[in-house]
Design a protein around this motif. Structure first.
Motif, PDB file in Angstrom:
ATOM      1  N   HIS A  31       0.853  -1.192   0.000  1.00 31.36           N
ATOM      2  CA  HIS A  31       0.000   0.000   0.000  1.00 31.36           C
ATOM      3  C   HIS A  31       0.883   1.234   0.000  1.00 31.36           C
ATOM      4  O   HIS A  31       2.066   1.178   0.363  1.00 31.36           O
ATOM      5  N   THR A  32       0.309   2.336  -0.419  1.00 35.33           N
ATOM      6  CA  THR A  32       1.068   3.583  -0.471  1.00 35.33           C
ATOM      7  C   THR A  32       1.301   4.169   0.915  1.00 35.33           C
ATOM      8  O   THR A  32       2.203   4.991   1.098  1.00 35.33           O
ATOM      9  N   GLN A  33       0.523   3.762   1.887  1.00 34.30           N
ATOM     10  CA  GLN A  33       0.708   4.285   3.239  1.00 34.30           C
ATOM     11  C   GLN A  33       2.063   3.846   3.798  1.00 34.30           C
ATOM     12  O   GLN A  33       2.449   2.683   3.697  1.00 34.30           O
ATOM     13  N   HIS A  34       2.791   4.800   4.374  1.00 32.75           N
ATOM     14  CA  HIS A  34       4.053   4.497   5.037  1.00 32.75           C
ATOM     15  C   HIS A  34       3.757   3.918   6.414  1.00 32.75           C
ATOM     16  O   HIS A  34       2.803   4.327   7.088  1.00 32.75           O
ATOM     17  N   ALA A  35       4.585   2.966   6.854  1.00 30.74           N
ATOM     18  CA  ALA A  35       4.244   2.194   8.048  1.00 30.74           C
ATOM     19  C   ALA A  35       5.484   1.847   8.849  1.00 30.74           C
ATOM     20  O   ALA A  35       6.619   1.942   8.377  1.00 30.74           O
ATOM     21  N   PHE A  36       5.249   1.428  10.084  1.00 33.10           N
ATOM     22  CA  PHE A  36       6.311   0.840  10.895  1.00 33.10           C
ATOM     23  C   PHE A  36       5.681  -0.129  11.880  1.00 33.10           C
ATOM     24  O   PHE A  36       4.467  -0.120  12.126  1.00 33.10           O
ATOM     25  N   ARG A  37       6.528  -0.953  12.460  1.00 33.54           N
ATOM     26  CA  ARG A  37       6.154  -1.818  13.572  1.00 33.54           C
ATOM     27  C   ARG A  37       7.084  -1.530  14.746  1.00 33.54           C
ATOM     28  O   ARG A  37       8.291  -1.296  14.545  1.00 33.54           O
ATOM     29  N   PHE A  38       6.524  -1.514  15.947  1.00 35.71           N
ATOM     30  CA  PHE A  38       7.331  -1.337  17.160  1.00 35.71           C
ATOM     31  C   PHE A  38       6.914  -2.406  18.158  1.00 35.71           C
ATOM     32  O   PHE A  38       5.723  -2.590  18.416  1.00 35.71           O
ATOM     33  N   VAL A  39       7.903  -3.100  18.700  1.00 37.55           N
ATOM     34  CA  VAL A  39       7.633  -4.275  19.532  1.00 37.55           C
ATOM     35  C   VAL A  39       7.842  -3.927  21.005  1.00 37.55           C
ATOM     36  O   VAL A  39       8.966  -3.634  21.426  1.00 37.55           O
ATOM     37  N   VAL A  40       6.771  -3.988  21.781  1.00 37.51           N
ATOM     38  CA  VAL A  40       6.888  -3.710  23.212  1.00 37.51           C
ATOM     39  C   VAL A  40       7.047  -4.993  24.024  1.00 37.51           C
ATOM     40  O   VAL A  40       7.524  -4.966  25.150  1.00 37.51           O
ATOM     41  N   GLU A  41       6.669  -6.129  23.440  1.00 38.49           N
ATOM     42  CA  GLU A  41       6.871  -7.402  24.123  1.00 38.49           C
ATOM     43  C   GLU A  41       6.883  -8.528  23.094  1.00 38.49           C
ATOM     44  O   GLU A  41       6.293  -8.416  22.017  1.00 38.49           O
ATOM     45  N   GLY A  42       7.584  -9.603  23.423  1.00 35.25           N
ATOM     46  CA  GLY A  42       7.598 -10.779  22.563  1.00 35.25           C
ATOM     47  C   GLY A  42       8.759 -10.773  21.580  1.00 35.25           C
ATOM     48  O   GLY A  42       9.539  -9.831  21.483  1.00 35.25           O
ATOM     49  N   GLN A  43       8.879 -11.869  20.838  1.00 32.77           N
ATOM     50  CA  GLN A  43       9.925 -12.016  19.838  1.00 32.77           C
ATOM     51  C   GLN A  43       9.597 -13.188  18.922  1.00 32.77           C
ATOM     52  O   GLN A  43       8.646 -13.926  19.157  1.00 32.77           O
ATOM     53  N   GLU A  44      10.429 -13.289  17.869  1.00 30.21           N
ATOM     54  CA  GLU A  44      10.399 -14.421  16.936  1.00 30.21           C
ATOM     55  C   GLU A  44       9.210 -14.439  15.995  1.00 30.21           C
ATOM     56  O   GLU A  44       8.763 -15.496  15.565  1.00 30.21           O
ATOM     57  N   VAL A  45       8.669 -13.261  15.695  1.00 30.03           N
ATOM     58  CA  VAL A  45       7.859 -13.111  14.495  1.00 30.03           C
ATOM     59  C   VAL A  45       8.752 -12.443  13.455  1.00 30.03           C
ATOM     60  O   VAL A  45       9.587 -11.599  13.799  1.00 30.03           O
ATOM     61  N   LEU A  55      10.818  -1.094  13.323  1.00 26.49           N
ATOM     62  CA  LEU A  55      10.915  -1.616  11.962  1.00 26.49           C
ATOM     63  C   LEU A  55      10.118  -0.727  10.995  1.00 26.49           C
ATOM     64  O   LEU A  55       8.898  -0.886  10.859  1.00 26.49           O
ATOM     65  N   PRO A  56      10.783   0.226  10.337  1.00 25.08           N
ATOM     66  CA  PRO A  56      10.072   1.093   9.383  1.00 25.08           C
ATOM     67  C   PRO A  56       9.901   0.412   8.039  1.00 25.08           C
ATOM     68  O   PRO A  56      10.684  -0.459   7.649  1.00 25.08           O
ATOM     69  N   GLN A  57       8.888   0.834   7.309  1.00 23.43           N
ATOM     70  CA  GLN A  57       8.643   0.274   5.986  1.00 23.43           C
ATOM     71  C   GLN A  57       7.936   1.313   5.125  1.00 23.43           C
ATOM     72  O   GLN A  57       6.782   1.664   5.372  1.00 23.43           O
ATOM     73  N   ALA A  58       8.674   1.828   4.161  1.00 23.22           N
ATOM     74  CA  ALA A  58       8.112   2.842   3.277  1.00 23.22           C
ATOM     75  C   ALA A  58       6.990   2.250   2.436  1.00 23.22           C
ATOM     76  O   ALA A  58       6.921   1.034   2.211  1.00 23.22           O
ATOM     77  N   GLY A 101      15.291   5.088  -1.812  1.00 21.63           N
ATOM     78  CA  GLY A 101      13.907   5.063  -2.245  1.00 21.63           C
ATOM     79  C   GLY A 101      13.058   6.036  -1.452  1.00 21.63           C
ATOM     80  O   GLY A 101      13.474   7.157  -1.171  1.00 21.63           O
ATOM     81  N   ARG A 102      11.868   5.598  -1.024  1.00 19.61           N
ATOM     82  CA  ARG A 102      10.944   6.490  -0.325  1.00 19.61           C
ATOM     83  C   ARG A 102      11.198   6.552   1.169  1.00 19.61           C
ATOM     84  O   ARG A 102      10.604   7.366   1.858  1.00 19.61           O
ATOM     85  N   GLY A 103      12.040   5.671   1.690  1.00 20.24           N
ATOM     86  CA  GLY A 103      12.298   5.665   3.120  1.00 20.24           C
ATOM     87  C   GLY A 103      13.603   4.971   3.407  1.00 20.24           C
ATOM     88  O   GLY A 103      14.404   4.682   2.515  1.00 20.24           O
ATOM     89  N   VAL A 125      13.139   8.492   8.979  1.00 17.79           N
ATOM     90  CA  VAL A 125      13.096   7.165   8.364  1.00 17.79           C
ATOM     91  C   VAL A 125      11.981   7.036   7.333  1.00 17.79           C
ATOM     92  O   VAL A 125      12.066   6.233   6.410  1.00 17.79           O
ATOM     93  N   LEU A 126      10.926   7.837   7.483  1.00 16.52           N
ATOM     94  CA  LEU A 126       9.791   7.797   6.564  1.00 16.52           C
ATOM     95  C   LEU A 126       9.407   9.222   6.171  1.00 16.52           C
ATOM     96  O   LEU A 126       9.591  10.154   6.968  1.00 16.52           O
ATOM     97  N   PRO A 127       8.868   9.421   4.991  1.00 17.00           N
ATOM     98  CA  PRO A 127       8.563  10.780   4.538  1.00 17.00           C
ATOM     99  C   PRO A 127       7.534  11.512   5.390  1.00 17.00           C
ATOM    100  O   PRO A 127       7.545  12.743   5.442  1.00 17.00           O
ATOM    101  N   THR A 128       6.644  10.763   6.031  1.00 14.59           N
ATOM    102  CA  THR A 128       5.524  11.394   6.739  1.00 14.59           C
ATOM    103  C   THR A 128       5.519  11.114   8.240  1.00 14.59           C
ATOM    104  O   THR A 128       4.646  11.614   8.947  1.00 14.59           O
ATOM    105  N   ILE A 129       6.463  10.310   8.720  1.00 16.25           N
ATOM    106  CA  ILE A 129       6.457   9.895  10.131  1.00 16.25           C
ATOM    107  C   ILE A 129       7.846  10.065  10.729  1.00 16.25           C
ATOM    108  O   ILE A 129       8.840   9.631  10.137  1.00 16.25           O
ATOM    109  N   ARG A 130       7.915  10.677  11.887  1.00  8.75           N
ATOM    110  CA  ARG A 130       9.143  10.767  12.685  1.00  8.75           C
ATOM    111  C   ARG A 130       9.012   9.823  13.881  1.00  8.75           C
ATOM    112  O   ARG A 130       7.948   9.746  14.501  1.00  8.75           O
ATOM    113  N   ALA A 131      10.085   9.125  14.197  1.00 11.24           N
ATOM    114  CA  ALA A 131      10.076   8.190  15.323  1.00 11.24           C
ATOM    115  C   ALA A 131      11.268   8.473  16.228  1.00 11.24           C
ATOM    116  O   ALA A 131      12.386   8.698  15.746  1.00 11.24           O
ATOM    117  N   GLU A 132      11.022   8.444  17.523  1.00 16.37           N
ATOM    118  CA  GLU A 132      12.048   8.740  18.527  1.00 16.37           C
ATOM    119  C   GLU A 132      11.858   7.834  19.727  1.00 16.37           C
ATOM    120  O   GLU A 132      10.770   7.306  19.970  1.00 16.37           O
TER     121      GLU A 132
END
Length: 390
Positions: free
Chosen positions: A132-146, A163-166, A238-240, A288-295
């Motif tokens: 999709h054209t929407q820019h995205a990320f994942r942030f893990v607060v608990e767990g692992q191995e996905v 984990l950012p993903q343009a 690329g875009r991100g 990391v992404l054109p429309t999202i800042r992460a800190e």
């Protein structure tokens, strides 16, 4: 005669426009002629600026979002129930449960520009491929191995990883373990929805056996995750960001080193007791992404951040520790996993009450994402610290 002709077709006109004359010092005198003029505006789908300027051009931002907190234990419990009842597959695509800001009419938007959701994947499950054209990320607060598989590259997801993903990259997820896992998704869905720019495309229903691998490091990390170094291979971002995973061990060390240097008398923190880092694109040094800042922010136990306010909105998740946060007129006690929204131009501050009993670092760690790159690109970003707020 003129007024009769102007109203002759009124009964056939269906218009949502309503222009009401108001008896006020800054408005024209209410007369029958003014009322007739306003009805003419309605019939032609016109709105005069002098009746709207207070709403269209206010003296400061009037956010459409409301400060609100979502408790992680409740989100996690509901997501686990959904895991038992709701399948993941083509059509539904993801078991993602979005935060719906109380002031946004029931839409699944955390703010007018930002989407945030908890996503839940059961043992052995795959979330099918799409893009999709929407820019995205994942942030893990608990767990692992996905593993998230981005354009064929399996990327491990573990606690604290960002984990950012343009936009417009193929991606799927697979859980290779016998335990469920939850994380948060952030996207610019509301922004792209508002400007009518979004595209979506289904991919394969199943990923290949090679993509179902479980490498400790993705190809993107092997190429890009070397501090201060970038490949000289003519690669572009690329875009991100081309780096698909920012590991917690590096983030943790950076924050710890800032506070340690502060303790040694060096200026290394945003303010006393407040360390912060920004996730950046290793090619450009920008966001990391054109429309999202992460800190990631770390507030030492007993420290309190100075009140600030910014144009644009933010979503925070408590990664570790506990404390008290104030957003506008609201104050909440928060702990690991809780999410909260800071709308545009609302005053924000945080006080750390963390300790070794509820935080690995002994501090309050806050993950933040915002729409700041959009506001900066448009020349609309404004930041006020304590002196300007008080």
């Amino acid at each position: 005669m003129h007024s009769v002709c102007m109203r002759s077709y009124t009964s056939s006109v269906q218009t949502p426009v309503r222009v009401q004359p108001v008896a006020a010092p800054d408005q024209p005198q209410v007369t029958p002629a003014l009322k007739t003029l306003y009805r003419g505006f309605e019939d032609e789908f016109l709105v005069p600026l002098w009746t709207e300027i207070g709403d269209l051009m206010p003296t400061h931002p009037r956010p459409g979002a409301t400060p609100h907190v979502w408790r992680w234990d409740r989100l996690r419990r509901l997501a686990a129930q959904a895991g038992e009842l709701v399948p993941v597959g083509r059509g539904g695509e993801r078991r993602a449960i979005a935060l719906a800001n109380p002031s946004m009419g029931g839409r699944p938007f955390a703010t007018p520009t930002l989407w945030a959701a908890i996503q839940y994947l059961m043992p052995g499950e795959d979330a099918p491929e799409h893009r999709h054209t929407q820019h995205a990320f994942r942030f893990v607060v608990e767990g692992q191995e996905v593993w998230t598989v981005v354009d064929g590259d399996p990327v491990p997801m573990r606690r604290g990883d960002f984990l950012p993903q343009a936009g417009w990259n193929w991606h799927a997820h697979h859980n290779a373990t016998d335990e469920p896992m939850a994380w948060i998704d952030g996207l610019d869905i509301p922004l792209q929805y508002a400007i009518e720019s979004q595209f979506f495309e289904f991919g394969r229903s199943e990923i290949s056996e090679a993509e179902r691998g479980t490498p400790d490091r993705s190809r993107s990390e092997r190429l890009w995750a070397h501090p201060g170094l970038r490949p000289v291979a003519g690669l572009t971002s690329g875009r991100g960001s081309p780096l698909l995973a920012y590991k917690w061990k590096h983030t943790d060390r950076a924050l710890s080193d800032q506070l340690a240097l502060e303790g040694e008398g060096y200026q290394a923190t945003v303010e006393p007791g407040h360390a912060a880092v920004r996730y950046t694109n290793p090619v450009t040094g920008g966001d990391v992404l054109p429309t999202i800042r992460a800190e990631m922010h770390r507030v030492a136990r007993g420290s309190e951040t100075a009140p600030t306010r910014d144009t644009g909105s933010s979503v925070y998740q408590v990664f570790d520790g506990s404390g008290t946060v104030s957003v506008g007129e609201h104050t909440w006690s928060v702990s690991r996993g809780d999410l909260f929204v800071v709308p545009s131009w609302q005053e924000f501050s945080a006080r750390s009450e963390a300790s070794a009993s509820d935080s690995d670092s002994g501090a309050l760690d806050l993950f933040r994402f915002s729409d700041a790159p959009v506001f900066e690109a448009l020349g609309l970003h404004r930041h006020d610290a304590e002196d300007a707020v008080r």
